[in-house]
Design an enzyme around this catalytic site. Structure first.
Site, PDB file in Angstrom:
ATOM      1  N   GLY A  50       5.820   9.446  -6.489  1.00 40.07           N
ATOM      2  CA  GLY A  50       6.696   8.721  -5.395  1.00 40.07           C
ATOM      3  C   GLY A  50       6.502   7.241  -6.058  1.00 40.07           C
ATOM      4  N   GLN A  55       6.424  -1.516  -4.926  1.00 42.45           N
ATOM      5  CA  GLN A  55       5.696  -1.586  -6.287  1.00 42.45           C
ATOM      6  C   GLN A  55       6.889  -1.778  -7.576  1.00 42.45           C
ATOM      7  OE1 GLN A  55       4.708   2.813  -5.117  1.00 42.45           O
ATOM      8  NE2 GLN A  55       2.989   2.074  -6.421  1.00 42.45           N
ATOM      9  N   CYS A 103      -2.646   6.503  -7.760  1.00 44.22           N
ATOM     10  CA  CYS A 103      -1.327   5.601  -7.440  1.00 44.22           C
ATOM     11  C   CYS A 103      -1.009   4.763  -8.424  1.00 44.22           C
ATOM     12  CB  CYS A 103      -1.898   4.572  -6.294  1.00 44.22           C
ATOM     13  SG  CYS A 103      -0.632   3.460  -5.890  1.00 44.22           S
ATOM     14  N   LEU A 104       0.193   4.953  -8.819  1.00 38.39           N
ATOM     15  CA  LEU A 104       0.470   4.185  -9.967  1.00 38.39           C
ATOM     16  C   LEU A 104       0.270   2.521 -10.036  1.00 38.39           C
ATOM     17  CD1 LEU A 104       4.277   5.536 -10.650  1.00 38.39           C
ATOM     18  CD2 LEU A 104       2.338   6.127 -12.074  1.00 38.39           C
ATOM     19  N   HIS A 145       1.223   8.505   1.859  1.00 41.85           N
ATOM     20  CA  HIS A 145       1.350   7.388   0.880  1.00 41.85           C
ATOM     21  C   HIS A 145       2.114   6.640   0.514  1.00 41.85           C
ATOM     22  CE1 HIS A 145      -1.102   6.636  -3.361  1.00 41.85           C
ATOM     23  NE2 HIS A 145      -0.070   5.963  -3.554  1.00 41.85           N
ATOM     24  N   GLU A 146       3.298   7.075   0.502  1.00 44.69           N
ATOM     25  CA  GLU A 146       4.675   6.016   0.023  1.00 44.69           C
ATOM     26  C   GLU A 146       4.940   5.076   0.968  1.00 44.69           C
ATOM     27  OE1 GLU A 146       5.145   5.789  -3.017  1.00 44.69           O
ATOM     28  OE2 GLU A 146       4.043   7.442  -3.352  1.00 44.69           O
ATOM     29  N   HIS A 149       2.306   2.181   1.366  1.00 45.18           N
ATOM     30  CA  HIS A 149       3.128   1.257   0.528  1.00 45.18           C
ATOM     31  C   HIS A 149       3.906   0.312   1.357  1.00 45.18           C
ATOM     32  CE1 HIS A 149       1.154   2.015  -3.403  1.00 45.18           C
ATOM     33  NE2 HIS A 149       1.676   3.227  -3.284  1.00 45.18           N
TER      34      HIS A 149
HETATM   35 NI    NI Z   1       1.013   4.753  -4.816  1.00 45.94          NI
END
Ligand code: NI
Length: 192
Positions: A50, A55, A103-104, A145-146, A149
């Site tokens: 995701g 981000q 997480c990226l 999680h998304e 963010h």
């Molecule tokens: Ni993430």
């Protein structure tokens, strides 16, 4: 043509600023449609499950998800390409489960986070059509999680046992086999 965007890493102020609702009368504009295309392309390029707009340094309440044979998360159940605009998540009941997340925006770190097992989801798709659905299990973890963010939260904020934090190499060596078993039982219980 979608553009691959730079991914904000932990410490970037934009990751800590709550995102703004998208004005729905502007969702059809090239600005937002191109942004959504860039989010999808950047997520796929980075093998993310995701990606949220902040981000990629965009302050809007939009996130995308897709899981289909993901090499970063080979054990995750499939999520078809999903675009959520202005999403709201509401837990259903009080069941929770432990999820090993990465997480990226948090390079080379994973940790155990507790997530609600069932959610009701209200959002718009990229065309402004209402999405009203329920998700459960590991997929519900990805949704939380998304949307975290978009609310300026990172998974590390939710890690209660900090001794669970580890690199991806240590995750693979010491935790992946056990976590795959855990995911299998979650999918049996929740269907995803
Ligand atoms: Ni993430």
């Amino acid at each position: 043509m979608p553009r691959l965007r730079a991914i904000a890493k932990i410490g970037e102020p934009i990751l800590r600023q709550p995102t703004q609702d998208v004005p729905l009368d502007q969702l059809g504009s090239a600005t937002f449609q191109d942004l959504i295309d860039d989010l999808i392309a950047t997520m796929r390029h980075a093998n993310g499950a995701g990606l949220a707009a902040n981000q990629i340094f965009e302050p809007w309440r939009i996130c995308v998800m897709e899981v289909d044979g993901n090499p970063r998360y080979p054990y995750k159940p499939t999520i078809p390409l999903t675009v959520l605009v202005n999403p709201l998540l509401t837990p259903i009941g009080d069941e929770t489960f432990e999820n090993f997340e990465g997480c990226l925006s948090v390079p080379d770190l994973r940790g155990v986070v507790r997530r609600h097992a069932r959610l009701s989801v209200r959002a718009y798709d990229r065309h402004g059509c209402v999405i009203e659905t329920e998700v459960a299990g590991v997929t519900a973890g990805t949704y939380q999680h998304e949307v975290d963010h978009l609310d300026a939260k990172l998974f590390v904020d939710r890690v209660t046992d900090t001794s669970s934090l580890c690199t991806w190499a240590v995750f693979r060596r010491d935790h992946e086999a056990g976590f795959r078993e855990h995911v299998r039982s979650l999918v049996e219980t929740y269907g995803s």
